[in-house]
Design a protein around this motif. Structure first.
Motif, mmCIF file in Angstrom:
data_model
loop_
_atom_site.group_PDB
_atom_site.id
_atom_site.type_symbol
_atom_site.label_atom_id
_atom_site.label_comp_id
_atom_site.label_asym_id
_atom_site.label_seq_id
_atom_site.Cartn_x
_atom_site.Cartn_y
_atom_site.Cartn_z
ATOM 1 N N GLN A 13 0.835 -1.193 0.000
ATOM 2 C CA GLN A 13 0.000 0.000 0.000
ATOM 3 C C GLN A 13 0.873 1.247 0.000
ATOM 4 O O GLN A 13 1.982 1.252 0.531
ATOM 5 N N SER A 122 -0.080 0.272 -4.390
ATOM 6 C CA SER A 122 -1.483 0.597 -4.576
ATOM 7 C C SER A 122 -1.826 1.890 -3.858
ATOM 8 O O SER A 122 -1.280 2.198 -2.791
ATOM 9 N N SER A 123 -2.765 2.643 -4.433
ATOM 10 C CA SER A 123 -3.193 3.905 -3.844
ATOM 11 C C SER A 123 -4.202 3.677 -2.730
ATOM 12 O O SER A 123 -4.952 2.697 -2.722
#
Length: 123
Positions: A13, A122-123
């Motif tokens: 993340q 990942s955003s």
């Protein structure tokens, strides 16, 4: 033959951390420098971090303060600690070594790269 094998890539993340590891094997006489390149989709391969045999380091501006390259206690090993990861860091990361081997009684320096490990953020 000289071979560099990297590991530690994966999905993380945004804001998280990953550590990449690399080990060089083969009849290596001398390690001049080791480090990490990366290639993002649609972009050219760039040098991310480098550490010399004397311990000095260099980083591309975009990772300064977030990434740290280091040599392991084991011979011919290098690590990349990646903190505060951003989507801009998404790339295949390649271990790099400027290594010396003996050829006909002389040391020959060459550049070597591993096969790469994927880092996805990942955003």
């Amino acid at each position: 033959q000289v071979q560099l094998v990297e590991s530690g890539g994966g999905l993380v993340q945004a804001g998280g951390s990953l550590t990449l590891s690399c080990a060089a094997s083969g009849n290596i006489f001398e390690v001049n420098a080791m480090g990490w390149y990366r290639q993002a989709p649609g972009k050219r391969r760039e040098l991310v971090a480098l550490i010399t045999s004397g311990g000095s380091t260099n980083y591309v501006d975009s990772v300064k303060g977030r990434f740290a390259v280091s040599r392991g206690n084991a011979k011919n090993t290098v690590y990349l600690q990646m903190n505060s990861l951003k989507p801009e860091d998404i790339a295949v990361y390649y271990c790099y070594g400027r290594l010396g081997t003996v050829r006909a009684g002389s040391v020959e320096m060459n550049d070597y790269w591993g096969q790469g490990t994927q880092v996805t953020v990942s955003s």
